[in-house]
Design a protein around this motif. Sequence first.
Motif, PDB file in Angstrom:
ATOM      1  N   SER A  21      56.473  57.756  26.672  1.00  0.00           N
ATOM      2  CA  SER A  21      57.920  57.645  26.407  1.00  0.00           C
ATOM      3  C   SER A  21      58.565  59.023  26.296  1.00  0.00           C
ATOM      4  CB  SER A  21      58.193  56.804  25.154  1.00  0.00           C
ATOM      5  OG  SER A  21      57.913  55.446  25.416  1.00  0.00           O
ATOM      6  N   ASN A  22      58.236  59.877  27.239  1.00  0.00           N
ATOM      7  CA  ASN A  22      58.773  61.228  27.295  1.00  0.00           C
ATOM      8  C   ASN A  22      60.170  61.176  27.915  1.00  0.00           C
ATOM      9  OD1 ASN A  22      59.430  63.887  27.934  1.00  0.00           O
ATOM     10  ND2 ASN A  22      57.324  64.436  28.432  1.00  0.00           N
ATOM     11  N   VAL A  23      61.170  60.960  27.071  1.00  0.00           N
ATOM     12  CA  VAL A  23      62.539  60.771  27.540  1.00  0.00           C
ATOM     13  C   VAL A  23      63.081  61.987  28.295  1.00  0.00           C
ATOM     14  CG1 VAL A  23      64.919  60.306  26.799  1.00  0.00           C
ATOM     15  CG2 VAL A  23      63.026  58.987  25.824  1.00  0.00           C
ATOM     16  N   PRO A  24      62.863  63.216  27.819  1.00  0.00           N
ATOM     17  CA  PRO A  24      63.360  64.357  28.603  1.00  0.00           C
ATOM     18  C   PRO A  24      62.772  64.423  30.021  1.00  0.00           C
ATOM     19  CG  PRO A  24      62.852  65.058  26.369  1.00  0.00           C
ATOM     20  CD  PRO A  24      62.329  63.646  26.522  1.00  0.00           C
ATOM     21  N   GLU A  25      61.492  64.112  30.161  1.00  0.00           N
ATOM     22  CA  GLU A  25      60.870  64.121  31.489  1.00  0.00           C
ATOM     23  C   GLU A  25      61.421  62.973  32.345  1.00  0.00           C
ATOM     24  OE1 GLU A  25      57.584  65.417  34.242  1.00  0.00           O
ATOM     25  OE2 GLU A  25      59.237  66.258  33.115  1.00  0.00           O
ATOM     26  N   LEU A  26      61.569  61.802  31.760  1.00  0.00           N
ATOM     27  CA  LEU A  26      62.136  60.672  32.495  1.00  0.00           C
ATOM     28  C   LEU A  26      63.569  60.980  32.930  1.00  0.00           C
ATOM     29  CD1 LEU A  26      60.757  57.730  30.342  1.00  0.00           C
ATOM     30  CD2 LEU A  26      60.109  58.277  32.698  1.00  0.00           C
ATOM     31  N   ASP A  27      64.312  61.671  32.079  1.00  0.00           N
ATOM     32  CA  ASP A  27      65.687  62.042  32.404  1.00  0.00           C
ATOM     33  C   ASP A  27      65.745  62.917  33.648  1.00  0.00           C
ATOM     34  OD1 ASP A  27      68.501  62.088  31.918  1.00  0.00           O
ATOM     35  OD2 ASP A  27      68.299  64.037  30.944  1.00  0.00           O
ATOM     36  N   GLY A  56      61.675  53.230  20.966  1.00  0.00           N
ATOM     37  CA  GLY A  56      60.326  52.906  20.503  1.00  0.00           C
ATOM     38  C   GLY A  56      59.982  51.440  20.679  1.00  0.00           C
ATOM     39  N   ASN A  57      60.846  50.678  21.347  1.00  0.00           N
ATOM     40  CA  ASN A  57      60.600  49.251  21.578  1.00  0.00           C
ATOM     41  C   ASN A  57      59.569  48.992  22.666  1.00  0.00           C
ATOM     42  OD1 ASN A  57      62.378  48.366  19.616  1.00  0.00           O
ATOM     43  ND2 ASN A  57      64.101  48.266  21.031  1.00  0.00           N
ATOM     44  N   LEU A  58      59.192  50.030  23.386  1.00  0.00           N
ATOM     45  CA  LEU A  58      58.222  49.876  24.467  1.00  0.00           C
ATOM     46  C   LEU A  58      57.003  50.738  24.180  1.00  0.00           C
ATOM     47  CD1 LEU A  58      57.390  48.913  27.334  1.00  0.00           C
ATOM     48  CD2 LEU A  58      58.563  50.938  28.207  1.00  0.00           C
ATOM     49  N   GLU A  59      55.848  50.118  24.236  1.00  0.00           N
ATOM     50  CA  GLU A  59      54.593  50.860  24.144  1.00  0.00           C
ATOM     51  C   GLU A  59      53.731  50.442  25.325  1.00  0.00           C
ATOM     52  OE1 GLU A  59      50.819  51.793  21.182  1.00  0.00           O
ATOM     53  OE2 GLU A  59      52.413  50.469  20.499  1.00  0.00           O
ATOM     54  N   ILE A  60      53.382  51.405  26.136  1.00  0.00           N
ATOM     55  CA  ILE A  60      52.534  51.135  27.294  1.00  0.00           C
ATOM     56  C   ILE A  60      51.108  51.479  26.905  1.00  0.00           C
ATOM     57  CG2 ILE A  60      52.009  51.751  29.675  1.00  0.00           C
ATOM     58  CD1 ILE A  60      55.013  52.259  30.049  1.00  0.00           C
ATOM     59  N   TYR A  61      50.237  50.477  26.964  1.00  0.00           N
ATOM     60  CA  TYR A  61      48.839  50.671  26.604  1.00  0.00           C
ATOM     61  C   TYR A  61      48.047  51.271  27.758  1.00  0.00           C
ATOM     62  CZ  TYR A  61      50.153  47.542  22.792  1.00  0.00           C
ATOM     63  OH  TYR A  61      50.779  46.962  21.729  1.00  0.00           O
ATOM     64  N   GLY A  92      57.732  43.622  20.745  1.00  0.00           N
ATOM     65  CA  GLY A  92      56.854  42.638  20.131  1.00  0.00           C
ATOM     66  C   GLY A  92      56.253  41.624  21.078  1.00  0.00           C
ATOM     67  N   HIS A  93      56.539  41.731  22.350  1.00  0.00           N
ATOM     68  CA  HIS A  93      55.996  40.808  23.352  1.00  0.00           C
ATOM     69  C   HIS A  93      54.963  41.538  24.203  1.00  0.00           C
ATOM     70  CE1 HIS A  93      59.960  39.097  22.354  1.00  0.00           C
ATOM     71  NE2 HIS A  93      59.295  37.959  22.406  1.00  0.00           N
ATOM     72  N   ILE A  94      53.721  41.110  24.094  1.00  0.00           N
ATOM     73  CA  ILE A  94      52.638  41.710  24.877  1.00  0.00           C
ATOM     74  C   ILE A  94      52.741  41.217  26.315  1.00  0.00           C
ATOM     75  CG2 ILE A  94      50.129  41.917  25.132  1.00  0.00           C
ATOM     76  CD1 ILE A  94      51.185  43.235  22.605  1.00  0.00           C
ATOM     77  N   SER A  95      52.609  42.145  27.237  1.00  0.00           N
ATOM     78  CA  SER A  95      52.659  41.819  28.654  1.00  0.00           C
ATOM     79  C   SER A  95      51.450  42.455  29.328  1.00  0.00           C
ATOM     80  CB  SER A  95      53.946  42.354  29.278  1.00  0.00           C
ATOM     81  OG  SER A  95      53.959  42.109  30.668  1.00  0.00           O
ATOM     82  N   VAL A  96      50.712  41.637  30.050  1.00  0.00           N
ATOM     83  CA  VAL A  96      49.566  42.126  30.814  1.00  0.00           C
ATOM     84  C   VAL A  96      49.679  41.517  32.199  1.00  0.00           C
ATOM     85  CG1 VAL A  96      47.055  42.137  31.005  1.00  0.00           C
ATOM     86  CG2 VAL A  96      48.126  42.248  28.742  1.00  0.00           C
ATOM     87  N   GLY A  97      49.578  42.345  33.217  1.00  0.00           N
ATOM     88  CA  GLY A  97      49.664  41.800  34.559  1.00  0.00           C
ATOM     89  C   GLY A  97      49.492  42.869  35.616  1.00  0.00           C
ATOM     90  N   ILE A  98      49.501  42.394  36.830  1.00  0.00           N
ATOM     91  CA  ILE A  98      49.424  43.274  37.988  1.00  0.00           C
ATOM     92  C   ILE A  98      50.768  43.196  38.695  1.00  0.00           C
ATOM     93  CG2 ILE A  98      48.249  43.765  40.166  1.00  0.00           C
ATOM     94  CD1 ILE A  98      45.722  42.518  38.898  1.00  0.00           C
TER      95      ILE A  98
END
Length: 124
Positions: A21-27, A56-61, A92-98
């Motif tokens: 979640s590096n916002v400056p880099e994403l920007d 912080g609502n998104l966490e990528i595992y 709060g919603h886990i998502s797993v997929g391709i």
Amino acid sequence: MDTKQQIEALELRLIAAMKTSNVPELDVLLADNLIFTNHNGHLVTKQDDLETHRSGNLEIYSIDTSAQLIEVLNDTTAIVSVVKDLSSDYDGHISVGIFRFTRVWHNSGGQWQVVAAHSSQLVS
């Protein structure tokens, strides 16, 4: 470094920025006029995407890449199609997929940025 190698490196930077979640880099990597259609068919702007990471609502595992194809059209445009095995927690919603992502990179004034993207879920 040729254009294809530049895009490969930018894709790695983009994924690293998403994971942390590096916002400056994403920007830097996302164009102000970004058009992104997510796997639910919703339109996401650059500001929407940055706010998701900033909040912080998104966490990528994990994000594992396969089947990456880069098509360089000219000195200013490249298209990336890539399959990602992704697991995350969004609000709060886990998502797993391709998923298959398609991104259009555009070089304006010597800076490559994503101007358009689309994702489709292949397997959940």
